[in-house]
Design a protein around this motif. Structure first.
Motif, PDB file in Angstrom:
ATOM      1  N   UNK A 155       9.245  -2.597  -1.046  1.00 45.44           N
ATOM      2  CA  UNK A 155       8.632  -3.376  -2.133  1.00 45.44           C
ATOM      3  C   UNK A 155       7.483  -4.216  -1.596  1.00 45.44           C
ATOM      4  N   UNK A 156       7.682  -4.819  -0.429  1.00 43.09           N
ATOM      5  CA  UNK A 156       6.611  -5.613   0.160  1.00 43.09           C
ATOM      6  C   UNK A 156       5.466  -4.729   0.642  1.00 43.09           C
ATOM      7  N   UNK A 157       5.784  -3.537   1.114  1.00 43.18           N
ATOM      8  CA  UNK A 157       4.734  -2.591   1.506  1.00 43.18           C
ATOM      9  C   UNK A 157       3.880  -2.234   0.292  1.00 43.18           C
ATOM     10  N   UNK A 158       4.517  -2.070  -0.870  1.00 42.18           N
ATOM     11  CA  UNK A 158       3.782  -1.785  -2.101  1.00 42.18           C
ATOM     12  C   UNK A 158       2.876  -2.953  -2.477  1.00 42.18           C
ATOM     13  N   UNK A 159       3.407  -4.171  -2.387  1.00 46.12           N
ATOM     14  CA  UNK A 159       2.619  -5.342  -2.779  1.00 46.12           C
ATOM     15  C   UNK A 159       1.423  -5.540  -1.859  1.00 46.12           C
ATOM     16  N   UNK A 160       1.575  -5.178  -0.596  1.00 48.55           N
ATOM     17  CA  UNK A 160       0.470  -5.349   0.358  1.00 48.55           C
ATOM     18  C   UNK A 160      -0.417  -4.115   0.457  1.00 48.55           C
ATOM     19  N   UNK A 161      -0.116  -3.086  -0.331  1.00 49.30           N
ATOM     20  CA  UNK A 161      -0.908  -1.847  -0.302  1.00 49.30           C
ATOM     21  C   UNK A 161      -1.013  -1.282   1.119  1.00 49.30           C
ATOM     22  N   UNK A 167       3.495   3.331   5.963  1.00 47.23           N
ATOM     23  CA  UNK A 167       4.669   3.501   5.104  1.00 47.23           C
ATOM     24  C   UNK A 167       5.602   4.557   5.683  1.00 47.23           C
ATOM     25  N   UNK A 168       5.015   5.640   6.192  1.00 46.73           N
ATOM     26  CA  UNK A 168       5.840   6.687   6.813  1.00 46.73           C
ATOM     27  C   UNK A 168       6.567   6.131   8.038  1.00 46.73           C
ATOM     28  N   UNK A 169       5.874   5.296   8.807  1.00 47.21           N
ATOM     29  CA  UNK A 169       6.490   4.666   9.974  1.00 47.21           C
ATOM     30  C   UNK A 169       7.670   3.794   9.552  1.00 47.21           C
ATOM     31  N   UNK A 170       7.506   3.067   8.468  1.00 49.52           N
ATOM     32  CA  UNK A 170       8.585   2.210   7.976  1.00 49.52           C
ATOM     33  C   UNK A 170       9.784   3.042   7.531  1.00 49.52           C
ATOM     34  N   UNK A 171       9.520   4.132   6.813  1.00 47.67           N
ATOM     35  CA  UNK A 171      10.605   4.997   6.328  1.00 47.67           C
ATOM     36  C   UNK A 171      11.301   5.682   7.494  1.00 47.67           C
ATOM     37  N   UNK A 172      10.515   6.251   8.409  1.00 51.24           N
ATOM     38  CA  UNK A 172      11.086   6.996   9.535  1.00 51.24           C
ATOM     39  C   UNK A 172      11.942   6.106  10.435  1.00 51.24           C
ATOM     40  N   UNK A 173      11.573   4.818  10.521  1.00 53.17           N
ATOM     41  CA  UNK A 173      12.304   3.892  11.395  1.00 53.17           C
ATOM     42  C   UNK A 173      13.296   3.020  10.630  1.00 53.17           C
ATOM     43  N   UNK A 174      13.553   3.388   9.373  1.00 48.74           N
ATOM     44  CA  UNK A 174      14.596   2.751   8.559  1.00 48.74           C
ATOM     45  C   UNK A 174      14.377   1.238   8.376  1.00 48.74           C
ATOM     46  N   UNK A 175      13.132   0.850   8.129  1.00 52.44           N
ATOM     47  CA  UNK A 175      12.852  -0.557   7.847  1.00 52.44           C
ATOM     48  C   UNK A 175      13.527  -0.963   6.538  1.00 52.44           C
ATOM     49  N   UNK A 176      14.163  -2.115   6.533  1.00 54.49           N
ATOM     50  CA  UNK A 176      14.872  -2.578   5.332  1.00 54.49           C
ATOM     51  C   UNK A 176      14.341  -3.909   4.812  1.00 54.49           C
ATOM     52  N   UNK A 177      13.848  -4.761   5.704  1.00 54.25           N
ATOM     53  CA  UNK A 177      13.469  -6.105   5.288  1.00 54.25           C
ATOM     54  C   UNK A 177      12.099  -6.518   5.775  1.00 54.25           C
ATOM     55  N   UNK A 178      11.519  -7.519   5.087  1.00 50.39           N
ATOM     56  CA  UNK A 178      10.220  -8.071   5.465  1.00 50.39           C
ATOM     57  C   UNK A 178      10.238  -9.576   5.307  1.00 50.39           C
ATOM     58  N   UNK A 179       9.651 -10.255   6.278  1.00 51.67           N
ATOM     59  CA  UNK A 179       9.445 -11.697   6.203  1.00 51.67           C
ATOM     60  C   UNK A 179       8.277 -12.052   7.114  1.00 51.67           C
TER      61      UNK A 179
END
Length: 254
Positions: A155-161, A167-179
């Motif tokens: 969701x935060x990746x979407x908001x920050x475009x 995004x692929x890096x985040x998905x492949x590495x199972x990112x779950x949270x942002x702060x």
């Protein structure tokens, strides 16, 4: 009254177990209560902030709604956004909230208008050549109290475009949270960081007072990942988020 006391004991025990499981300073659980959830979280954060603030403190704040219940008190802090930003909703809110919080605490505030994603060379040049940016950067580095929110990674990746390759890096590495512009997996491992001036998760270790606020069961894994990355601080969550975290952390039902 008996039912109320039993429920209070259950909440207190869950706060204790989550604190131990995450290895942080404290967990505070507020009622979910539907549309009042954000207000309850905000009230708890405001009350805690009152306890921690001292005159002339430097307070860094990220985006969120936690200042709605803050009364007018003469603490005279300097309030700054935790990170710079322009054009993105969350970062823009941090600047606005810094001004609102400063007004309610009878303090002063500074705004930091910088987009995420600048190169390190560009950031270094701005810090060197722009006295105002350097001044705010120095203030942020002196933060006494940090108040920040936690978001889900995609969701935060979407908001920050965020770019498709990231995004692929985040998905492949199972990112779950942002702060604070940093994305992590459920074990607290940092997956990706946006370039910016301001605070990041590793900076939390040197800040005396840290408050994280998040609500909703959909944020359960995000909260776990971010707090494992922080390894300190006071976490304020609602009952639904707490129950989701209990299940993910495999804490026995109370």
């Amino acid at each position: 009254m008996r039912n109320f006391l039993n429920e209070l004991d259950r909440i207190n025990e869950l706060e204790h177990r989550l604190t131990e499981a995450l290895h942080i300073d404290r967990v505070i659980i507020t009622p979910t209560e539907g549309t009042l959830m954000v207000k309850k979280l905000g009230f708890a954060a405001a009350k805690l902030l009152q306890e921690l603030l001292e005159p002339d403190s430097v307070v860094a704040i990220s985006g969120g709604s936690t200042t709605e219940e803050m009364p007018v008190l003469p603490f005279n802090p300097i309030v700054v956004p935790a990170r710079g930003g322009v054009g993105e909703v969350v970062e823009y809110q941090a600047n606005v909230i810094a001004s609102v919080l400063a007004e309610r605490l009878r303090g002063t505030y500074k705004m930091l208008h910088l987009p995420d994603g600048l190169s390190q060379d560009s950031l270094h040049m701005l810090m060197t050549c722009e006295p105002q940016i350097k001044e705010i950067g120095d203030l942020i580095s002196r933060t006494d109290v940090l108040l920040f929110g936690i978001g889900t990674a995609m969701r935060m990746a979407d908001q920050r475009h965020i770019a498709d390759d990231v995004r692929k890096q985040l998905v492949d590495n199972h990112a779950v949270g942002e702060a604070l512009g940093q994305y992590c997996d459920i074990d607290g491992k940092l997956i990706y960081s946006t370039n910016n001036i301001g605070l990041s998760l590793p900076d939390v270790a040197k800040i005396p007072n840290v408050i994280a606020v998040a609500g909703g069961q959909d944020k359960s894994s995000a909260i776990i990942g971010v707090m494992r990355a922080c390894q300190k601080g006071i976490l304020i969550i609602d009952e639904q988020a707490a129950e989701g975290m209990r299940q993910l952390l495999q804490i026995s039902a109370l």
